[in-house]
Design a protein around this motif. Structure first.
Motif, PDB file in Angstrom:
ATOM      1  N   LEU A 186       0.800  -1.220   0.000  1.00 39.53           N
ATOM      2  CA  LEU A 186       0.000   0.000   0.000  1.00 39.53           C
ATOM      3  C   LEU A 186       0.828   1.263   0.000  1.00 39.53           C
ATOM      4  CD1 LEU A 186      -2.667  -0.827   2.706  1.00 39.53           C
ATOM      5  CD2 LEU A 186      -3.005  -0.694   0.268  1.00 39.53           C
ATOM      6  N   ILE A 187       0.304   2.239  -0.681  1.00 35.64           N
ATOM      7  CA  ILE A 187       0.753   3.612  -0.527  1.00 35.64           C
ATOM      8  C   ILE A 187      -0.321   4.241   0.358  1.00 35.64           C
ATOM      9  CG2 ILE A 187       1.215   5.801  -1.684  1.00 35.64           C
ATOM     10  CD1 ILE A 187       3.124   3.556  -2.543  1.00 35.64           C
ATOM     11  N   ALA A 188       0.065   4.726   1.512  1.00 35.84           N
ATOM     12  CA  ALA A 188      -0.862   5.409   2.418  1.00 35.84           C
ATOM     13  C   ALA A 188      -0.190   6.704   2.852  1.00 35.84           C
ATOM     14  CB  ALA A 188      -1.201   4.537   3.621  1.00 35.84           C
ATOM     15  N   VAL A 189      -0.989   7.691   3.194  1.00 34.81           N
ATOM     16  CA  VAL A 189      -0.443   9.001   3.571  1.00 34.81           C
ATOM     17  C   VAL A 189      -1.089   9.491   4.859  1.00 34.81           C
ATOM     18  CG1 VAL A 189       0.101   9.674   1.193  1.00 34.81           C
ATOM     19  CG2 VAL A 189      -2.132  10.265   2.159  1.00 34.81           C
ATOM     20  N   PRO A 190      -0.367  10.327   5.605  1.00 33.44           N
ATOM     21  CA  PRO A 190      -0.978  10.984   6.767  1.00 33.44           C
ATOM     22  C   PRO A 190      -1.817  12.167   6.299  1.00 33.44           C
ATOM     23  CG  PRO A 190       1.293  11.681   6.561  1.00 33.44           C
ATOM     24  CD  PRO A 190       1.059  10.635   5.489  1.00 33.44           C
ATOM     25  N   SER A 191      -2.712  12.616   7.130  1.00 32.27           N
ATOM     26  CA  SER A 191      -3.590  13.730   6.751  1.00 32.27           C
ATOM     27  C   SER A 191      -2.834  15.039   6.593  1.00 32.27           C
ATOM     28  CB  SER A 191      -4.714  13.894   7.776  1.00 32.27           C
ATOM     29  OG  SER A 191      -4.168  14.232   9.040  1.00 32.27           O
ATOM     30  N   THR A 192      -1.603  15.095   7.055  1.00 30.27           N
ATOM     31  CA  THR A 192      -0.795  16.309   6.944  1.00 30.27           C
ATOM     32  C   THR A 192      -0.079  16.422   5.599  1.00 30.27           C
ATOM     33  OG1 THR A 192       1.043  15.133   7.995  1.00 30.27           O
ATOM     34  CG2 THR A 192      -0.389  16.469   9.428  1.00 30.27           C
ATOM     35  N   LYS A 193      -0.174  15.404   4.771  1.00 32.41           N
ATOM     36  CA  LYS A 193       0.501  15.405   3.453  1.00 32.41           C
ATOM     37  C   LYS A 193      -0.118  16.479   2.572  1.00 32.41           C
ATOM     38  CE  LYS A 193       3.223  12.437   1.285  1.00 32.41           C
ATOM     39  NZ  LYS A 193       4.649  12.391   1.593  1.00 32.41           N
ATOM     40  N   ILE A 207      -5.832   6.441  -2.501  1.00 30.51           N
ATOM     41  CA  ILE A 207      -4.818   6.318  -1.456  1.00 30.51           C
ATOM     42  C   ILE A 207      -5.498   6.441  -0.097  1.00 30.51           C
ATOM     43  CG2 ILE A 207      -2.741   7.308  -0.417  1.00 30.51           C
ATOM     44  CD1 ILE A 207      -1.924   8.326  -3.174  1.00 30.51           C
ATOM     45  N   PRO A 208      -5.306   5.450   0.770  1.00 33.01           N
ATOM     46  CA  PRO A 208      -5.827   5.560   2.135  1.00 33.01           C
ATOM     47  C   PRO A 208      -5.098   6.665   2.913  1.00 33.01           C
ATOM     48  CG  PRO A 208      -5.340   3.271   1.586  1.00 33.01           C
ATOM     49  CD  PRO A 208      -4.740   4.133   0.502  1.00 33.01           C
ATOM     50  N   VAL A 209      -5.822   7.326   3.783  1.00 33.10           N
ATOM     51  CA  VAL A 209      -5.257   8.347   4.659  1.00 33.10           C
ATOM     52  C   VAL A 209      -5.275   7.764   6.066  1.00 33.10           C
ATOM     53  CG1 VAL A 209      -5.449  10.726   5.496  1.00 33.10           C
ATOM     54  CG2 VAL A 209      -6.156  10.161   3.142  1.00 33.10           C
ATOM     55  N   VAL A 210      -4.119   7.772   6.718  1.00 32.10           N
ATOM     56  CA  VAL A 210      -3.986   7.111   8.016  1.00 32.10           C
ATOM     57  C   VAL A 210      -3.382   8.045   9.052  1.00 32.10           C
ATOM     58  CG1 VAL A 210      -3.773   4.786   7.037  1.00 32.10           C
ATOM     59  CG2 VAL A 210      -1.730   6.140   7.388  1.00 32.10           C
ATOM     60  N   VAL A 222       0.380  14.294  -2.796  1.00 35.07           N
ATOM     61  CA  VAL A 222      -0.509  13.154  -3.028  1.00 35.07           C
ATOM     62  C   VAL A 222      -0.762  13.001  -4.525  1.00 35.07           C
ATOM     63  CG1 VAL A 222      -2.827  12.221  -2.634  1.00 35.07           C
ATOM     64  CG2 VAL A 222      -1.590  13.323  -0.754  1.00 35.07           C
ATOM     65  N   ASN A 223      -1.002  14.114  -5.192  1.00 32.09           N
ATOM     66  CA  ASN A 223      -1.225  14.082  -6.634  1.00 32.09           C
ATOM     67  C   ASN A 223      -0.017  13.485  -7.358  1.00 32.09           C
ATOM     68  OD1 ASN A 223      -3.013  14.667  -8.801  1.00 32.09           O
ATOM     69  ND2 ASN A 223      -1.693  16.390  -9.353  1.00 32.09           N
ATOM     70  N   GLN A 224       1.179  13.815  -6.893  1.00 30.42           N
ATOM     71  CA  GLN A 224       2.395  13.254  -7.503  1.00 30.42           C
ATOM     72  C   GLN A 224       2.483  11.747  -7.252  1.00 30.42           C
ATOM     73  OE1 GLN A 224       4.514  15.112  -9.531  1.00 30.42           O
ATOM     74  NE2 GLN A 224       5.139  13.038 -10.072  1.00 30.42           N
ATOM     75  N   LEU A 225       2.043  11.285  -6.086  1.00 30.42           N
ATOM     76  CA  LEU A 225       2.015   9.839  -5.806  1.00 30.42           C
ATOM     77  C   LEU A 225       1.089   9.109  -6.787  1.00 30.42           C
ATOM     78  CD1 LEU A 225       1.912   9.802  -1.900  1.00 30.42           C
ATOM     79  CD2 LEU A 225       3.814   9.084  -3.358  1.00 30.42           C
ATOM     80  N   PHE A 226      -0.057   9.716  -7.068  1.00 31.53           N
ATOM     81  CA  PHE A 226      -0.965   9.118  -8.053  1.00 31.53           C
ATOM     82  C   PHE A 226      -0.248   8.927  -9.393  1.00 31.53           C
ATOM     83  CE2 PHE A 226      -4.663  11.049  -5.564  1.00 31.53           C
ATOM     84  CZ  PHE A 226      -5.069   9.828  -5.047  1.00 31.53           C
ATOM     85  N   ALA A 227       0.489   9.942  -9.814  1.00 27.92           N
ATOM     86  CA  ALA A 227       1.196   9.868 -11.095  1.00 27.92           C
ATOM     87  C   ALA A 227       2.359   8.876 -11.043  1.00 27.92           C
ATOM     88  CB  ALA A 227       1.701  11.258 -11.489  1.00 27.92           C
ATOM     89  N   ASP A 228       3.131   8.926  -9.970  1.00 21.06           N
ATOM     90  CA  ASP A 228       4.318   8.073  -9.863  1.00 21.06           C
ATOM     91  C   ASP A 228       3.981   6.585  -9.818  1.00 21.06           C
ATOM     92  OD1 ASP A 228       5.861  10.373  -9.814  1.00 21.06           O
ATOM     93  OD2 ASP A 228       6.277  10.274  -7.650  1.00 21.06           O
TER      94      ASP A 228
END
Length: 138
Positions: free
Chosen positions: A15-22, A39-42, A27-33
């Motif tokens: 999984l690619i997951a991110v904190p709410s502070t990202k 992406i779940p937010v944790v 996040v948009n770059q993660l979608f592209a990469d």
């Protein structure tokens, strides 16, 4: 077709997951990469939301002809918590694929976070995962 197959057989486990502070631009770059759309937010391994490519497109759509830096400035004027889906519907890893398909057919989303029995995020399943599973059955 196989009966009673658990969603754990088709879910993405890496999984690619991110904190709410990202930042939304990050996040948009993660979608592209990673060529992903959800992406779940944790927070401390606890799922608090999910963000999709479409969520980000909604805030930048009318400005799509702007250069990347200007568009990123618009994205970063928002907080991730402002545009993510909070407390998304989840299923457990032993939920059968048929039940997941029924949820997708009745709802307006295209991914479901997967948790273990203790509530820890362990995967994600998308409509694409489901379609690929169905294709493999024939």
């Amino acid at each position: 077709m196989k009966q009673r197959v658990p969603v754990s057989q088709i879910m993405a486990k890496v999984l690619i997951a991110v904190p709410s502070t990202k930042k939304i631009s990050e996040v948009n770059q993660l979608f592209a990469d990673y060529n992903i759309r959800h992406i779940p937010v944790v927070e401390s391994e606890k799922l608090i939301g999910i963000i999709s490519v479409n969520d980000i497109l909604k805030i930048g759509y009318s400005n799509a002809d702007m250069d990347k830096d200007a568009l990123n400035d618009i994205y970063d004027a928002y907080k991730l918590e402002d545009i993510m889906t909070k407390n998304p519907l989840v299923v457990t890893e032993d939920t059968i694929i048929k039940e997941v398909a029924e949820l997708f057919s009745k709802q307006r989303f295209h991914s479901l976070p997967i948790t273990d029995k203790a509530g820890k995020l362990v995967g994600i399943v998308t409509t694409t995962d489901l379609i690929n599973y169905l294709i493999a059955q024939y």
